[in-house]
Design a protein around this motif. Structure first.
Motif, PDB file in Angstrom:
ATOM      1  N   GLU A  80       0.826  -1.203   0.000  1.00 29.90           N
ATOM      2  CA  GLU A  80       0.000   0.000   0.000  1.00 29.90           C
ATOM      3  C   GLU A  80       0.865   1.259   0.000  1.00 29.90           C
ATOM      4  OE1 GLU A  80      -3.620   2.038   2.615  1.00 29.90           O
ATOM      5  OE2 GLU A  80      -2.725   0.131   3.228  1.00 29.90           O
ATOM      6  N   GLY A  81       0.564   2.163  -0.920  1.00 33.61           N
ATOM      7  CA  GLY A  81       1.292   3.424  -0.986  1.00 33.61           C
ATOM      8  C   GLY A  81       2.556   3.407  -1.818  1.00 33.61           C
ATOM      9  N   VAL A  82       2.837   2.303  -2.530  1.00 32.98           N
ATOM     10  CA  VAL A  82       4.057   2.266  -3.338  1.00 32.98           C
ATOM     11  C   VAL A  82       3.984   3.282  -4.475  1.00 32.98           C
ATOM     12  CG1 VAL A  82       4.649  -0.139  -2.814  1.00 32.98           C
ATOM     13  CG2 VAL A  82       3.198   0.385  -4.805  1.00 32.98           C
ATOM     14  N   ASP A  83       5.164   3.716  -4.905  1.00 38.31           N
ATOM     15  CA  ASP A  83       5.274   4.648  -6.022  1.00 38.31           C
ATOM     16  C   ASP A  83       5.485   3.930  -7.349  1.00 38.31           C
ATOM     17  OD1 ASP A  83       5.646   7.184  -4.280  1.00 38.31           O
ATOM     18  OD2 ASP A  83       7.191   5.812  -3.546  1.00 38.31           O
ATOM     19  N   ILE A  84       6.002   2.695  -7.269  1.00 42.14           N
ATOM     20  CA  ILE A  84       6.397   1.935  -8.456  1.00 42.14           C
ATOM     21  C   ILE A  84       5.848   0.520  -8.343  1.00 42.14           C
ATOM     22  CG2 ILE A  84       8.381   0.928  -9.685  1.00 42.14           C
ATOM     23  CD1 ILE A  84      10.009   3.382  -8.621  1.00 42.14           C
ATOM     24  N   LEU A  85       5.327   0.015  -9.447  1.00 38.26           N
ATOM     25  CA  LEU A  85       4.839  -1.364  -9.522  1.00 38.26           C
ATOM     26  C   LEU A  85       5.490  -2.046 -10.714  1.00 38.26           C
ATOM     27  CD1 LEU A  85       2.886  -3.780  -9.024  1.00 38.26           C
ATOM     28  CD2 LEU A  85       1.169  -2.525 -10.382  1.00 38.26           C
ATOM     29  N   VAL A  86       6.124  -3.174 -10.464  1.00 40.19           N
ATOM     30  CA  VAL A  86       6.677  -4.003 -11.538  1.00 40.19           C
ATOM     31  C   VAL A  86       5.995  -5.363 -11.450  1.00 40.19           C
ATOM     32  CG1 VAL A  86       8.728  -5.047 -12.563  1.00 40.19           C
ATOM     33  CG2 VAL A  86       8.898  -2.808 -11.428  1.00 40.19           C
ATOM     34  N   THR A  87       5.186  -5.700 -12.452  1.00 45.09           N
ATOM     35  CA  THR A  87       4.490  -6.982 -12.447  1.00 45.09           C
ATOM     36  C   THR A  87       5.261  -7.997 -13.281  1.00 45.09           C
ATOM     37  OG1 THR A  87       3.064  -6.707 -14.410  1.00 45.09           O
ATOM     38  CG2 THR A  87       2.325  -5.691 -12.336  1.00 45.09           C
ATOM     39  N   ASN A  88       5.213  -9.228 -12.830  1.00 47.06           N
ATOM     40  CA  ASN A  88       5.991 -10.281 -13.470  1.00 47.06           C
ATOM     41  C   ASN A  88       5.395 -11.623 -13.066  1.00 47.06           C
ATOM     42  OD1 ASN A  88       8.179 -11.588 -14.789  1.00 47.06           O
ATOM     43  ND2 ASN A  88       9.297 -11.728 -12.865  1.00 47.06           N
ATOM     44  N   ALA A  89       5.431 -12.576 -13.965  1.00 48.41           N
ATOM     45  CA  ALA A  89       4.995 -13.942 -13.657  1.00 48.41           C
ATOM     46  C   ALA A  89       5.602 -14.882 -14.669  1.00 48.41           C
ATOM     47  CB  ALA A  89       3.478 -14.053 -13.687  1.00 48.41           C
TER      48      ALA A  89
END
Length: 259
Positions: A80-89
């Motif tokens: 919660e509250g992150v500035d950056i999201l890197v999605t991966n799977a």
């Protein structure tokens, strides 16, 4: 180059090894605190401890399966509250078009389309409120040029690409960018799995299978997690605010396209 993101906070999923780890390492090197996720706790904790020691950043770990509602809730609460999201799977298994049933497609969609979308829906509002945010989805070169044996991946990742195309234009006015990184063959466990299948099918060694695949890449080698991570960190930087809704190939020239 100063990326201008020191003190930011990022969620990087599937980051105990491979391309996700490369992204986590590069962001940590830029001074970004991390929430790292993976299914296996042993590799995850080892990677997190190494990053803490090397870069003196805060690293929170969350070992769970994010394709489940329970896993998604745990990770979203931690991030919660992150500035950056890197999605991966990790990608679904290869095969023939006739091999897959509905359940196979649902699993692929859950891992490679619906989970990244769930993370974006949960975390984008906080970024928009702050007027700054970065999302990078690790997809595949197959969304630009389908790979016949990877039909499950082709379908699921292309669906995510379509979602990002529209969503990125809606959040850009709020200082938030969403882009996709499209890896070709990199030296990861995924490449080992694909090469092992080729080696078994052709009755050749793993080294021979790797050499055959490398010969099809203009750069004549596999990519590394470090150079992939550096590209991800740039897209997350203050310098990338005018890059919106793009699909950026990192494939050594392997995808034969004009544009």
């Amino acid at each position: 180059m100063d990326l201008g993101i020191q003190g930011k906070r990022a969620l990087v999923s599937a980051s105990s090894k491979g391309l996700g780890l490369g992204c986590a390492e590069a962001l940590a090197a830029a001074g970004v605190d991390l929430v790292m996720n993976a299914r296996g706790s042993v590799a995850l904790e080892a990677a997190a401890e190494r990053i803490r020691a090397d870069h003196d950043v805060q690293v929170h770990t969350m070992a769970c399966d994010v394709t489940t509602p329970e896993g998604q809730t745990q990770v979203i609460e931690a991030a919660e509250g992150v500035d950056i999201l890197v999605t991966n799977a990790g990608g679904p298994p290869p095969g023939l078009w006739s091999d897959w049933e509905r359940e196979d497609f649902i699993k692929a969609l859950d891992a490679n389309m619906l989970t990244p979308i769930a993370f974006m829906k949960a975390l984008l509002p906080g970024m928009m409120d702050k007027g700054w945010g970065r999302v990078v989805n690790i997809t595949s070169q197959s969304v630009r040029a389908p790979i016949p044996a990877l039909g499950l991946s082709n379908a699921a990742r292309t669906g995510l690409t379509g979602y990002v195309a529209g969503t990125s234009r809606q959040v850009a006015p709020h200082g938030v960018t969403i882009n996709n990184l499209l890896p070709g063959i990199h030296a990861t466990d995924r490449a080992d799995s694909l090469d092992s299948g080729v080696a078994s099918q052709k009755g050749i060694s793993m080294d021979e299978a790797r050499a055959e695949r490398a010969a099809t890449i203009p750069a004549r080698r596999y990519g590394t997690r470090q150079e992939f991570g550096a590209a991800c960190a740039f897209l997350c930087s203050q310098h990338a605010g005018f890059i919106v809704g793009q699909n950026i190939l990192l494939d050594g020239g392997g995808t034969n396209l004009t544009m």
